[in-house]
Enzyme design. Structure first.
Site, PDB file in Angstrom:
ATOM      1  CB  CYS A 188      42.885  34.072  52.644  1.00  0.00           C
ATOM      2  SG  CYS A 188      44.348  35.113  52.527  1.00  0.00           S
ATOM      3  CG  HIS A 328      38.048  36.094  55.620  1.00  0.00           C
ATOM      4  ND1 HIS A 328      38.958  35.060  55.579  1.00  0.00           N
ATOM      5  CD2 HIS A 328      38.639  37.134  54.941  1.00  0.00           C
ATOM      6  CE1 HIS A 328      40.034  35.432  54.888  1.00  0.00           C
ATOM      7  NE2 HIS A 328      39.870  36.687  54.505  1.00  0.00           N
ATOM      8  CB  THR A 332      41.442  44.925  55.399  1.00  0.00           C
ATOM      9  OG1 THR A 332      40.393  44.025  55.037  1.00  0.00           O
ATOM     10  CG2 THR A 332      42.750  44.168  55.518  1.00  0.00           C
ATOM     11  CD  GLU A 339      33.272  37.977  57.038  1.00  0.00           C
ATOM     12  OE1 GLU A 339      33.075  36.764  57.325  1.00  0.00           O
ATOM     13  OE2 GLU A 339      34.367  38.548  57.249  1.00  0.00           O
ATOM     14  CE  LYS A 360      41.343  35.422  58.911  1.00  0.00           C
ATOM     15  NZ  LYS A 360      40.037  34.788  59.120  1.00  0.00           N
ATOM     16  CG  HIS A 365      44.885  36.744  57.418  1.00  0.00           C
ATOM     17  ND1 HIS A 365      44.329  35.479  57.289  1.00  0.00           N
ATOM     18  CD2 HIS A 365      44.626  37.375  56.238  1.00  0.00           C
ATOM     19  CE1 HIS A 365      43.771  35.360  56.097  1.00  0.00           C
ATOM     20  NE2 HIS A 365      43.948  36.494  55.442  1.00  0.00           N
ATOM     21  CG  PHE A 424      44.685  38.371  47.358  1.00  0.00           C
ATOM     22  CD1 PHE A 424      43.841  39.197  48.067  1.00  0.00           C
ATOM     23  CD2 PHE A 424      46.050  38.614  47.432  1.00  0.00           C
ATOM     24  CE1 PHE A 424      44.322  40.242  48.844  1.00  0.00           C
ATOM     25  CE2 PHE A 424      46.555  39.654  48.203  1.00  0.00           C
ATOM     26  CZ  PHE A 424      45.687  40.469  48.907  1.00  0.00           C
TER      27      PHE A 424
END
Length: 440
Positions: A188, A328, A332, A339, A360, A365, A424
């Site tokens: 990402c 970002h 979640t 962040e 987003k 996303h 990731f």
């Protein structure tokens, strides 16, 4: 003068000098002259931007495959896209959907930029357009065909129609750009790395312009099933427009989106000489690693903090000179909170004066394309002096204590904006953009 290597200049604003192997390098200033965007909110840059400013949601029920057996039945699909507006039918058949998006977004960015690639300039123009997973729908289709009908039925176009770097390859072929032809694939953070690395190439004098960004079209059974198995996706299936809700206490996972973001970057004097309309300047870039976990992030957001801090240092500015963070934040629990913690730690008291938002919440996303799309939106925010909102934020969750621009788009003076991407594998990247004023 700070001692630096040829791939890590002393600052990002082009006003300093670097040296490598005994050579003095004048760092060149890099500007944005074109932005191309495609997402679930619109098939053009203008439509996507207007949808974001209006706080619209592009999330809806998935139409690309039967979701009956899937716990998640929603995504932010790009609907109504006709690749034949950009490509002939022969090329459409041999390109994965992510490549088609990349071509369309690059055409938009180049048209806005007015960049002309001639036989004389071709070797000074490069392409760097990446993707997180590439043509996954092609792989799934051909694998299924092989299982049903045997290996002799596999398409001869399987490999060139699905591999990540062919988006850049096709753009190079179409435009005649003969400089670097690259493709990032860093989950990402792909789009942000593509733009940041392209900025470095121009800054160091290796090229005069780059067509850069990322594209993704990964709303497929395998990917939706894989993320569902990780319990990473929202299952707010009955109200998809409300499913992507970064920082909200009731967030339950992200919504997969698709689309593309492509920028045209140029050396400032190169752009000025041809009379280009300069939209913003890139003044800082940094990439870091968490070295923590292959899919999760440290709760204090240390990797994100270092990416933002290093990008600010690269820009040769102070944290208090930043007004907006294009976060970002995917919706979640751990990621959004980490962040926010990183922003609070880095900016201190100034953190609560920042405007922080997540597009987003509206686009979903875009995975590998998310950072490039966010970078394009950050450029437009600076150019138009307005901060995009965060949608679906009714009540911030624990540890989410910042100004997330939940009341709609906010006109305000903007000098610097940060655009964040994290992926990731613990890969992080941040870009710092500056509002461009002629004569500065």
């Amino acid at each position: 003068m700070q001692s630096v290597s040829s791939t890590h200049p002393s600052n990002g604003n082009g006003n300093g000098n670097g040296h490598a192997r005994g050579r003095v390098i004048e760092l060149r200033r890099v500007v944005v002259t074109g932005v191309g965007l495609i997402c679930s909110l619109g098939l053009t840059t203008e439509a996507a931007w207007n949808g974001i400013l209006a706080g619209k949601s592009g999330s809806r029920r998935i139409t690309q495959f039967d979701t009956q057996d899937f716990p998640t039945k929603i995504a932010a699909e790009v609907q109504g896209f006709d690749p034949r507006q950009y490509l002939d039918s022969k090329d459409v058949k041999r390109m994965a959907r992510f490549m088609q998006f990349a071509i369309a977004a690059s055409d938009m960015a180049i048209e806005q930029s007015g960049l002309k690639i001639t036989c004389c300039s071709a070797e000074r123009v490069g392409v760097c357009v990446g993707s997180g997973v590439g043509g996954l729908e092609i792989l799934e289709r051909e694998h299924s065909k092989m299982l049903r009908r045997g290996p002799g039925r596999i398409s001869a176009f399987l490999i060139p129609s699905m591999i990540v770097n062919l988006a850049s390859g096709f753009i190079s072929l179409r435009t005649g750009a003969r400089g670097p032809n690259l493709a990032s694939a860093t989950a990402c953070a792909t789009g942000t790395h593509s733009i940041g690395d392209s900025h470095r190439l121009i800054q160091m004098g290796q090229v005069d312009a780059m067509i850069c960004g990322a594209s993704e079209a990964a709303i497929t059974p395998l990917l939706v099933g894989g993320f569902s198995a990780m319990r990473a996706l929202s299952t707010r299936n009955e109200r998809p427009e409300e499913a992507s809700r970064p920082w909200d206490k009731d967030r339950d996972g992200f919504v997969i989106g698709e689309g593309a973001g492509v920028l045209v970057l140029e050396e400032m004097e190169h752009a000025k000489k041809r009379g280009a309309n300069i939209l913003a300047e890139i003044v800082g870039y940094a990439a870091t690693a968490d070295a923590y976990h292959f899919t999760s992030v440290p709760r204090d957001g240390n990797g994100a903090l270092r990416a933002m801090r290093n990008a600010i240092q690269d820009a040769d500015i102070q944290p208090a000179e930043v007004q907006y963070v294009n976060a970002h934040a995917t919706s979640t629990g751990v990621g959004d909170r980490a962040e926010s913690a990183a922003i609070e730690t880095l900016f201190g008291e100034h953190a609560h004066s920042l405007a922080v938002s997540s597009i987003k919440s509206m686009t979903g996303h875009l995975l590998g394309a998310a950072g490039a799309f966010a970078a394009g939106v950050s450029v437009l925010a600076l150019h138009n002096q307005v901060v995009p909102p965060t949608a679906n934020l009714d009540a911030p969750g624990d540890g989410c204590n910042l100004d997330y621009v939940s009341g709609g788009a906010r006109p305000m003076p903007l000098q610097h904006a940060i655009s964040n991407s994290f992926g990731f594998g613990g890969t992080n990247a941040s870009l710092v953009f500056r509002h461009y004023q002629a004569g500065c």
